[in-house]
Design an enzyme around this catalytic site. Sequence first.
Site, PDB file in Angstrom:
ATOM      1  N   HIS A 266       0.836  -1.199   0.000  1.00  0.00           N
ATOM      2  CA  HIS A 266       0.000   0.000   0.000  1.00  0.00           C
ATOM      3  C   HIS A 266       0.873   1.252   0.000  1.00  0.00           C
ATOM      4  O   HIS A 266       1.131   1.838  -1.047  1.00  0.00           O
ATOM      5  CB  HIS A 266      -0.920  -0.069   1.223  1.00  0.00           C
ATOM      6  CG  HIS A 266      -2.005   0.943   1.257  1.00  0.00           C
ATOM      7  ND1 HIS A 266      -2.273   1.801   0.220  1.00  0.00           N
ATOM      8  CD2 HIS A 266      -2.918   1.246   2.216  1.00  0.00           C
ATOM      9  CE1 HIS A 266      -3.288   2.572   0.540  1.00  0.00           C
ATOM     10  NE2 HIS A 266      -3.691   2.258   1.752  1.00  0.00           N
ATOM     11  N   HIS A 305      -1.389   0.297 -12.112  1.00  0.00           N
ATOM     12  CA  HIS A 305      -2.313   0.606 -11.022  1.00  0.00           C
ATOM     13  C   HIS A 305      -3.564  -0.242 -11.185  1.00  0.00           C
ATOM     14  O   HIS A 305      -3.997  -0.497 -12.300  1.00  0.00           O
ATOM     15  CB  HIS A 305      -2.687   2.100 -11.053  1.00  0.00           C
ATOM     16  CG  HIS A 305      -3.257   2.582  -9.758  1.00  0.00           C
ATOM     17  ND1 HIS A 305      -4.582   2.443  -9.447  1.00  0.00           N
ATOM     18  CD2 HIS A 305      -2.671   3.179  -8.697  1.00  0.00           C
ATOM     19  CE1 HIS A 305      -4.784   2.951  -8.240  1.00  0.00           C
ATOM     20  NE2 HIS A 305      -3.650   3.397  -7.765  1.00  0.00           N
ATOM     21  N   ASP A 361       3.679   6.872  -7.180  1.00  0.00           N
ATOM     22  CA  ASP A 361       4.911   6.560  -6.459  1.00  0.00           C
ATOM     23  C   ASP A 361       6.159   6.641  -7.313  1.00  0.00           C
ATOM     24  O   ASP A 361       7.272   6.539  -6.802  1.00  0.00           O
ATOM     25  CB  ASP A 361       4.816   5.141  -5.864  1.00  0.00           C
ATOM     26  CG  ASP A 361       3.829   5.104  -4.727  1.00  0.00           C
ATOM     27  OD1 ASP A 361       3.836   6.055  -3.936  1.00  0.00           O
ATOM     28  OD2 ASP A 361       3.039   4.149  -4.652  1.00  0.00           O
TER      29      ASP A 361
HETATM   30  N1  CMC Z   1       5.899  -4.039 -14.089  1.00  0.00           N
HETATM   31  C1  CMC Z   1       5.813  -5.033 -15.005  1.00  0.00           C
HETATM   32  N2  CMC Z   1       4.667  -5.662 -15.310  1.00  0.00           N
HETATM   33  C2  CMC Z   1       3.569  -5.285 -14.681  1.00  0.00           C
HETATM   34  C3  CMC Z   1       3.576  -4.250 -13.708  1.00  0.00           C
HETATM   35  C4  CMC Z   1       4.796  -3.626 -13.427  1.00  0.00           C
HETATM   36  N3  CMC Z   1       4.875  -2.645 -12.549  1.00  0.00           N
HETATM   37  N4  CMC Z   1       2.327  -4.059 -13.224  1.00  0.00           N
HETATM   38  C5  CMC Z   1       1.552  -4.952 -13.876  1.00  0.00           C
HETATM   39  N5  CMC Z   1       2.302  -5.681 -14.748  1.00  0.00           N
HETATM   40  C6  CMC Z   1       1.818  -6.696 -15.686  1.00  0.00           C
HETATM   41  C7  CMC Z   1       1.518  -8.003 -14.959  1.00  0.00           C
HETATM   42  O1  CMC Z   1       2.658  -8.848 -14.952  1.00  0.00           O
HETATM   43  C8  CMC Z   1       0.387  -8.534 -15.783  1.00  0.00           C
HETATM   44  O2  CMC Z   1       0.939  -9.067 -16.973  1.00  0.00           O
HETATM   45  P1  CMC Z   1       0.315 -10.408 -17.629  1.00  0.00           P
HETATM   46  O3  CMC Z   1      -1.081 -10.046 -18.036  1.00  0.00           O
HETATM   47  O4  CMC Z   1       1.236 -10.744 -18.763  1.00  0.00           O
HETATM   48  O5  CMC Z   1       0.345 -11.439 -16.529  1.00  0.00           O
HETATM   49  C9  CMC Z   1      -0.413  -7.315 -16.168  1.00  0.00           C
HETATM   50  O6  CMC Z   1       0.555  -6.242 -16.184  1.00  0.00           O
HETATM   51  C10 CMC Z   1      -1.553  -6.965 -15.192  1.00  0.00           C
HETATM   52  O7  CMC Z   1      -1.001  -6.862 -13.881  1.00  0.00           O
HETATM   53  P2  CMC Z   1      -1.739  -7.209 -12.518  1.00  0.00           P
HETATM   54  O8  CMC Z   1      -0.718  -7.542 -11.485  1.00  0.00           O
HETATM   55  O9  CMC Z   1      -2.824  -8.209 -12.769  1.00  0.00           O
HETATM   56  O10 CMC Z   1      -2.427  -5.823 -12.177  1.00  0.00           O
HETATM   57  P3  CMC Z   1      -3.034  -5.388 -10.772  1.00  0.00           P
HETATM   58  O11 CMC Z   1      -4.084  -4.406 -11.083  1.00  0.00           O
HETATM   59  O12 CMC Z   1      -3.405  -6.558  -9.938  1.00  0.00           O
HETATM   60  O13 CMC Z   1      -1.777  -4.704 -10.067  1.00  0.00           O
HETATM   61  C11 CMC Z   1      -0.288  -3.103  -9.199  1.00  0.00           C
HETATM   62  C12 CMC Z   1      -1.656  -3.340  -9.864  1.00  0.00           C
HETATM   63  C13 CMC Z   1      -0.178  -1.623  -8.819  1.00  0.00           C
HETATM   64  C14 CMC Z   1      -0.182  -3.945  -7.898  1.00  0.00           C
HETATM   65  C15 CMC Z   1       0.826  -3.505 -10.178  1.00  0.00           C
HETATM   66  O14 CMC Z   1       0.741  -2.729 -11.338  1.00  0.00           O
HETATM   67  C16 CMC Z   1       2.213  -3.381  -9.559  1.00  0.00           C
HETATM   68  O15 CMC Z   1       2.675  -4.313  -8.882  1.00  0.00           O
HETATM   69  N6  CMC Z   1       2.923  -2.229  -9.783  1.00  0.00           N
HETATM   70  C17 CMC Z   1       4.209  -2.004  -9.175  1.00  0.00           C
HETATM   71  C18 CMC Z   1       4.048  -1.580  -7.719  1.00  0.00           C
HETATM   72  C19 CMC Z   1       3.548  -0.166  -7.566  1.00  0.00           C
HETATM   73  O16 CMC Z   1       4.067   0.737  -8.217  1.00  0.00           O
HETATM   74  N7  CMC Z   1       2.561   0.041  -6.682  1.00  0.00           N
HETATM   75  C20 CMC Z   1       2.038   1.363  -6.392  1.00  0.00           C
HETATM   76  C21 CMC Z   1       0.607   1.499  -6.774  1.00  0.00           C
HETATM   77  S1  CMC Z   1       0.059   3.217  -6.726  1.00  0.00           S
HETATM   78  C22 CMC Z   1      -0.159   3.579  -5.022  1.00  0.00           C
HETATM   79  C23 CMC Z   1      -1.596   3.635  -4.635  1.00  0.00           C
HETATM   80  O17 CMC Z   1      -2.404   4.316  -5.278  1.00  0.00           O
HETATM   81  O18 CMC Z   1      -1.977   2.987  -3.609  1.00  0.00           O
END
Ligand code: CMC
Length: 428
Positions: A266, A305, A361
């Site tokens: 988070h 995100h 971030d």
């Molecule tokens: N780098 C590389 N690949 C990514 C990333 C990333 N940062 N984020 C998502 N993907 C890929 C993921 O591997 C998946 O690919 P595939 O369909 O081939 O399996 C696809 O994109 C969809 O990803 P997801 O994990 O299902 O997406 P989610 O909505 O569950 O995750 C997230 C959102 C923010 C957790 C994720 O994008 C992430 O881990 N980002 C990096 C951490 C980060 O910067 N977090 C801060 C969020 S903003 C703060 C807030 O508002 O609270």
Amino acid sequence: MTDSLSVRDNRTGQEYDVPIENGTVKGADLGKIKSPDGQPLAVYDPGFVNTASCKSSVTFIDGDEGILEYRGYPIEQLAEQSTFLEVAYLLVHGELPTQTQYETWEHDITYHTFVHENVKSFMEGFRYDAHPMGMLMASVGALSTFYPDARDIEDDEIRQLQIVRMIAKMPTLGAWSFRHAQGKPFVYPDNELGYTANFLSMLFKMSEDRFGADERLVKALDVLFILHADHEQNCSTNAVRSIGSSQVDPYSAVAGGVGALYGPLHGGANEAVLRMLRRIKDKKNVPDFIEGVKNGDERLMGFGHRVYKNYDPRAKIIKKACDDVFEVTGVNPLLEIAMELEKIALEDEYFVSRKLYPNVDFYSGLIYEAFQFPPEMFTVLFAIGRTPGWLAQWLELVQDKEQKIARPKQIYTGDRTLDFVPSSKRWS
Ligand code: CMC
């Protein structure tokens, strides 16, 4: 077309009409659909991925369009033309203040920045290396013992007083958590200074009579607080609401919110961005790093995100704030790497097809580092900014007649009706 869902339960052959309101069906209406042995149908939704837990008029987000609004006002306009205290008023009261209302609000918050001396000795009791988020969480929770009147959550005047107290005291507690880790004396609030300038003074003042932070830095931190002030039903806000639904005092509920924010999924991503940039070390290593991300070896932190699938509007504003801060502090050498990463990623099919854009971030850690905050402090800054949002959401919750104590269902997967064998028989 009627706003309802026609459902045929193939287990029983029964047909149901489930009303649709605001694009949702009520869980209780689904519960009217019964299995052959009379069990109500429920929804299984870990992480509330597709479940609305409340009606709210605080914050609007359209993830596809990259829109964020507090009480209907676009974040871009608030960041550029408002102040954190005015935004806090807007979130809590639902509308912008008149001049008199603002002056009273600012006066009251300034007046309440001091904490009881016992809070100080309590904070001094932490170990020398205590994490500032752990200290903040514990000290906000401890405030409930100083203000027992806060338990009367039905009284609007009492509620408003706690809201003012908490917004006022969070910077004091946050700054003292920082000073404790540094082994430096705690600095009392300087009520001649504005909210954010006073916070900087409590963080960095040493022997000078008055700490005068550069106005551009004060403005940049104020903007960062505005950007973090609310984000509808995220993990920590949901924690505040869930705890608040038991009708406990708001200090205990917000302490729970601080706990939720402490977690790396988070509030901790900006710290991870900084670590990633340090590891990449040089702009020339960026293409290799991107290849590693595409091969699934790691994630590009600060990208992607759950809600924003176009761009995170906060990231754009932060990028601009970076320029203002670096004008004062000198450019953070990691900025060059961050900009190269962004440039390559935004052109790359892997990131484009997955709608991965910089989030809030990606650049905020760089700014915090320029202020000379250690990474452990990043989430404390987030918590101070988020406090008015937590409180606005808490206030909405306690006044919402449709809300009930949070009590999700479970799907039980364990054993049943085992016969207990006493230890004297099991262990012989
Ligand atoms: N780098 C590389 N690949 C990514 C990333 C990333 N940062 N984020 C998502 N993907 C890929 C993921 O591997 C998946 O690919 P595939 O369909 O081939 O399996 C696809 O994109 C969809 O990803 P997801 O994990 O299902 O997406 P989610 O909505 O569950 O995750 C997230 C959102 C923010 C957790 C994720 O994008 C992430 O881990 N980002 C990096 C951490 C980060 O910067 N977090 C801060 C969020 S903003 C703060 C807030 O508002 O609270």
